[in-house]
Write a protein that holds these residues in place. Structure first.
Motif, PDB file in Angstrom:
ATOM      1  N   GLY A 102       0.829  -1.196   0.000  1.00 47.71           N
ATOM      2  CA  GLY A 102       0.000   0.000   0.000  1.00 47.71           C
ATOM      3  C   GLY A 102       0.865   1.248   0.000  1.00 47.71           C
ATOM      4  N   LYS A 103       0.403   2.276  -0.688  1.00 45.51           N
ATOM      5  CA  LYS A 103       1.166   3.520  -0.750  1.00 45.51           C
ATOM      6  C   LYS A 103       0.199   4.705  -0.736  1.00 45.51           C
ATOM      7  CE  LYS A 103       4.820   5.904  -3.306  1.00 45.51           C
ATOM      8  NZ  LYS A 103       5.709   5.972  -2.124  1.00 45.51           N
ATOM      9  N   THR A 104       0.333   5.579   0.262  1.00 47.32           N
ATOM     10  CA  THR A 104      -0.511   6.770   0.326  1.00 47.32           C
ATOM     11  C   THR A 104       0.076   7.859  -0.567  1.00 47.32           C
ATOM     12  OG1 THR A 104       0.712   7.578   2.266  1.00 47.32           O
ATOM     13  CG2 THR A 104      -1.274   6.264   2.668  1.00 47.32           C
ATOM     14  N   LYS A 105      -0.815   8.579  -1.256  1.00 51.39           N
ATOM     15  CA  LYS A 105      -0.391   9.642  -2.157  1.00 51.39           C
ATOM     16  C   LYS A 105      -1.385  10.801  -2.069  1.00 51.39           C
ATOM     17  CE  LYS A 105       1.380   8.578  -6.137  1.00 51.39           C
ATOM     18  NZ  LYS A 105       2.820   8.738  -5.862  1.00 51.39           N
ATOM     19  N   ASN A 106      -0.932  11.954  -2.538  1.00 47.52           N
ATOM     20  CA  ASN A 106      -1.830  13.114  -2.594  1.00 47.52           C
ATOM     21  C   ASN A 106      -2.750  13.043  -3.802  1.00 47.52           C
ATOM     22  OD1 ASN A 106      -0.688  14.302  -0.260  1.00 47.52           O
ATOM     23  ND2 ASN A 106       0.972  15.197  -1.468  1.00 47.52           N
ATOM     24  N   ASP A 107      -2.253  12.487  -4.889  1.00 50.19           N
ATOM     25  CA  ASP A 107      -3.032  12.310  -6.112  1.00 50.19           C
ATOM     26  C   ASP A 107      -2.629  10.980  -6.737  1.00 50.19           C
ATOM     27  OD1 ASP A 107      -4.444  14.994  -6.429  1.00 50.19           O
ATOM     28  OD2 ASP A 107      -2.351  15.646  -6.308  1.00 50.19           O
ATOM     29  N   PHE A 108      -3.566  10.393  -7.497  1.00 49.40           N
ATOM     30  CA  PHE A 108      -3.257   9.148  -8.180  1.00 49.40           C
ATOM     31  C   PHE A 108      -2.248   9.405  -9.300  1.00 49.40           C
ATOM     32  CE2 PHE A 108      -7.626   8.008  -6.687  1.00 49.40           C
ATOM     33  CZ  PHE A 108      -7.229   6.997  -5.832  1.00 49.40           C
ATOM     34  N   LYS A 109      -1.235   8.554  -9.375  1.00 46.98           N
ATOM     35  CA  LYS A 109      -0.304   8.587 -10.488  1.00 46.98           C
ATOM     36  C   LYS A 109      -0.537   7.339 -11.319  1.00 46.98           C
ATOM     37  CE  LYS A 109       4.519   8.892 -11.876  1.00 46.98           C
ATOM     38  NZ  LYS A 109       5.941   8.965 -11.462  1.00 46.98           N
ATOM     39  N   VAL A 110      -0.956   7.538 -12.562  1.00 46.73           N
ATOM     40  CA  VAL A 110      -1.322   6.404 -13.411  1.00 46.73           C
ATOM     41  C   VAL A 110      -0.208   6.061 -14.395  1.00 46.73           C
ATOM     42  CG1 VAL A 110      -2.989   5.540 -15.093  1.00 46.73           C
ATOM     43  CG2 VAL A 110      -3.768   6.950 -13.178  1.00 46.73           C
ATOM     44  N   SER A 111       0.326   7.061 -15.089  1.00 44.20           N
ATOM     45  CA  SER A 111       1.333   6.803 -16.115  1.00 44.20           C
ATOM     46  C   SER A 111       2.725   6.722 -15.502  1.00 44.20           C
ATOM     47  CB  SER A 111       1.300   7.904 -17.181  1.00 44.20           C
ATOM     48  OG  SER A 111       1.591   9.164 -16.604  1.00 44.20           O
ATOM     49  N   ASN A 112       3.500   5.757 -16.000  1.00 42.62           N
ATOM     50  CA  ASN A 112       4.903   5.587 -15.589  1.00 42.62           C
ATOM     51  C   ASN A 112       5.062   5.487 -14.067  1.00 42.62           C
ATOM     52  OD1 ASN A 112       7.628   5.266 -16.375  1.00 42.62           O
ATOM     53  ND2 ASN A 112       8.081   7.392 -15.849  1.00 42.62           N
ATOM     54  N   PHE A 113       4.141   4.757 -13.431  1.00 45.70           N
ATOM     55  CA  PHE A 113       4.224   4.561 -11.988  1.00 45.70           C
ATOM     56  C   PHE A 113       5.161   3.397 -11.690  1.00 45.70           C
ATOM     57  CE2 PHE A 113       2.305   2.315  -8.205  1.00 45.70           C
ATOM     58  CZ  PHE A 113       2.899   3.147  -7.267  1.00 45.70           C
ATOM     59  N   LYS A 114       6.190   3.656 -10.907  1.00 48.86           N
ATOM     60  CA  LYS A 114       7.168   2.638 -10.544  1.00 48.86           C
ATOM     61  C   LYS A 114       7.198   2.455  -9.034  1.00 48.86           C
ATOM     62  CE  LYS A 114      10.165   3.498 -14.534  1.00 48.86           C
ATOM     63  NZ  LYS A 114      11.528   3.830 -15.000  1.00 48.86           N
ATOM     64  N   TYR A 115       7.499   1.233  -8.638  1.00 47.81           N
ATOM     65  CA  TYR A 115       7.552   0.931  -7.207  1.00 47.81           C
ATOM     66  C   TYR A 115       8.864   0.209  -6.897  1.00 47.81           C
ATOM     67  CZ  TYR A 115       5.931  -0.245  -2.533  1.00 47.81           C
ATOM     68  OH  TYR A 115       5.800  -0.342  -1.177  1.00 47.81           O
ATOM     69  N   PRO A 116       9.552   0.601  -5.819  1.00 47.60           N
ATOM     70  CA  PRO A 116      10.842  -0.029  -5.488  1.00 47.60           C
ATOM     71  C   PRO A 116      10.670  -1.429  -4.903  1.00 47.60           C
ATOM     72  CG  PRO A 116      10.257   1.612  -3.825  1.00 47.60           C
ATOM     73  CD  PRO A 116       9.228   1.717  -4.908  1.00 47.60           C
ATOM     74  N   ILE A 117      11.370  -2.391  -5.495  1.00 47.79           N
ATOM     75  CA  ILE A 117      11.360  -3.772  -5.009  1.00 47.79           C
ATOM     76  C   ILE A 117      12.798  -4.185  -4.730  1.00 47.79           C
ATOM     77  CG2 ILE A 117      10.683  -6.143  -5.474  1.00 47.79           C
ATOM     78  CD1 ILE A 117       8.661  -5.141  -7.468  1.00 47.79           C
ATOM     79  N   TYR A 152       2.815  -8.923  -8.336  1.00 50.34           N
ATOM     80  CA  TYR A 152       3.159  -7.865  -7.386  1.00 50.34           C
ATOM     81  C   TYR A 152       2.116  -6.762  -7.516  1.00 50.34           C
ATOM     82  CZ  TYR A 152       6.450  -5.451  -4.301  1.00 50.34           C
ATOM     83  OH  TYR A 152       7.065  -4.868  -3.206  1.00 50.34           O
ATOM     84  N   LEU A 153       1.426  -6.472  -6.399  1.00 55.88           N
ATOM     85  CA  LEU A 153       0.333  -5.503  -6.394  1.00 55.88           C
ATOM     86  C   LEU A 153       0.689  -4.309  -5.530  1.00 55.88           C
ATOM     87  CD1 LEU A 153      -2.558  -8.060  -5.773  1.00 55.88           C
ATOM     88  CD2 LEU A 153      -1.886  -7.115  -7.953  1.00 55.88           C
ATOM     89  N   VAL A 154       0.419  -3.131  -6.046  1.00 56.00           N
ATOM     90  CA  VAL A 154       0.597  -1.896  -5.280  1.00 56.00           C
ATOM     91  C   VAL A 154      -0.711  -1.125  -5.330  1.00 56.00           C
ATOM     92  CG1 VAL A 154       1.882   0.254  -5.016  1.00 56.00           C
ATOM     93  CG2 VAL A 154       3.044  -1.792  -5.874  1.00 56.00           C
ATOM     94  N   VAL A 155      -1.248  -0.808  -4.161  1.00 60.29           N
ATOM     95  CA  VAL A 155      -2.509  -0.081  -4.066  1.00 60.29           C
ATOM     96  C   VAL A 155      -2.213   1.365  -3.674  1.00 60.29           C
ATOM     97  CG1 VAL A 155      -4.776   0.045  -2.988  1.00 60.29           C
ATOM     98  CG2 VAL A 155      -3.712  -2.194  -3.419  1.00 60.29           C
ATOM     99  N   GLN A 156      -2.498   2.296  -4.587  1.00 60.67           N
ATOM    100  CA  GLN A 156      -2.374   3.716  -4.266  1.00 60.67           C
ATOM    101  C   GLN A 156      -3.610   4.137  -3.470  1.00 60.67           C
ATOM    102  OE1 GLN A 156      -1.639   6.291  -7.591  1.00 60.67           O
ATOM    103  NE2 GLN A 156       0.075   5.073  -8.367  1.00 60.67           N
ATOM    104  N   GLU A 157      -3.374   4.874  -2.387  1.00 62.97           N
ATOM    105  CA  GLU A 157      -4.464   5.307  -1.512  1.00 62.97           C
ATOM    106  C   GLU A 157      -4.477   6.830  -1.443  1.00 62.97           C
ATOM    107  OE1 GLU A 157      -3.690   3.329   2.172  1.00 62.97           O
ATOM    108  OE2 GLU A 157      -3.383   1.381   1.197  1.00 62.97           O
ATOM    109  N   VAL A 158      -5.554   7.427  -1.935  1.00 59.42           N
ATOM    110  CA  VAL A 158      -5.742   8.880  -1.898  1.00 59.42           C
ATOM    111  C   VAL A 158      -7.041   9.153  -1.152  1.00 59.42           C
ATOM    112  CG1 VAL A 158      -6.042  10.995  -3.232  1.00 59.42           C
ATOM    113  CG2 VAL A 158      -4.487   9.204  -4.057  1.00 59.42           C
TER     114      VAL A 158
END
Length: 258
Positions: A64-79, A94-100
């Protein structure tokens, strides 16, 4: 919110997406302490949940990752590289849930052994890799197909996880020119040529009619073509003695001359 709340929201968002799925059961643990995974997706051939219809299970990691706004394009997550190497022998979604605020958006990456070897090789000296994520499909049915495709390809690729990758060039040098693909999309499991070019697929070299060796660099977007010996005439004058039909990006294009 604390880290446990963030992770719980992410788990509930994934479970909620598959709540009405007839062929996918989610077994994801809350506050899980397992080193590299949070649970599994169980896939069934039909929607009765009986073991005799079980196709297999897929390892899953949820973040899970909290954000101020959803980032849809070119979203990368560190693994972490240690995790990527652990996934190599099982394959992982691998699932990442953006939470706004009170809203969530799910992203994912299908980490097959072929994809993992590509990532590890390209970043072998790094401890952490920023991995590109894709937004979840809009419908549960589309994701069900994605998971079935992933399961099939992982089963074919896992036995080659520790072997050096095979390339098209090497196959050509060995005189191997028979290849296969797996594709679950399409009516009655027999997709048309147009459907085969809509989504990236893995390509396998066929050895001894029984062994399928995954080709390095996949998945690939296919371009397919067929040539017909049909004359092309205008007002009774023949200009060409053949034409080609090219299948690319989900479309069929008729080519006459150049």
């Amino acid at each position: 919110m604390n880290s446990k709340q963030i992770e719980d929201i992410a788990i509930y968002a994934v479970k909620g997406f598959f709540l009405h799925s007839s062929t996918v059961d989610t077994y994801l643990n809350d506050n899980d302490k397992e080193p590299a995974w949070d649970g599994h997706f169980y896939l069934y051939n039909v929607g009765d949940g009986k073991k005799k219809h079980l196709l297999g299970r897929i390892a899953v990691q949820v973040k899970g990752k909290t954000k101020n706004d959803f980032k849809v394009s070119n979203f990368k997550y560190p693994i972490q590289m240690t995790d990527l190497k652990a996934y190599l022998h099982e394959g992982t979604i691998y699932l990442v849930v953006q939470e706004v605020g009170n809203k969530t958006k799910i992203f994912y990456r299908t980490l097959t052994p072929v994809v993992l070897k590509n990532i590890i090789r390209a970043h072998k000296n790094q401890q952490t890799v920023n991995v590109l994520m894709d937004p979840f499909p809009e419908t549960c049915e589309e994701m069900e197909l994605e998971l079935r495709q992933f399961l099939i390809d992982c089963k074919k690729q896992i036995s080659f996880a520790d072997k050096d990758p095979f390339t098209f060039k090497e196959m050509n040098e060995e005189g191997i020119n028979t290849f296969s693909i797996t594709q679950v999309r399409g009516k009655d499991m027999h997709p048309t040529l147009i459907e085969l070019t809509k989504h990236p697929v893995y390509v396998y070299a066929s050895l001894f009619k029984q062994i399928e060796v995954p080709i390095d660099g996949g998945p690939f977007l296919l371009n397919l073509s067929t040539t017909s010996s049909l004359p092309v005439s205008v007002n009774g004058t023949e200009y060409y003695d053949h034409c080609r039909c090219v299948f690319r990006d989900g479309f069929a294009n008729l080519e006459i001359g150049n």
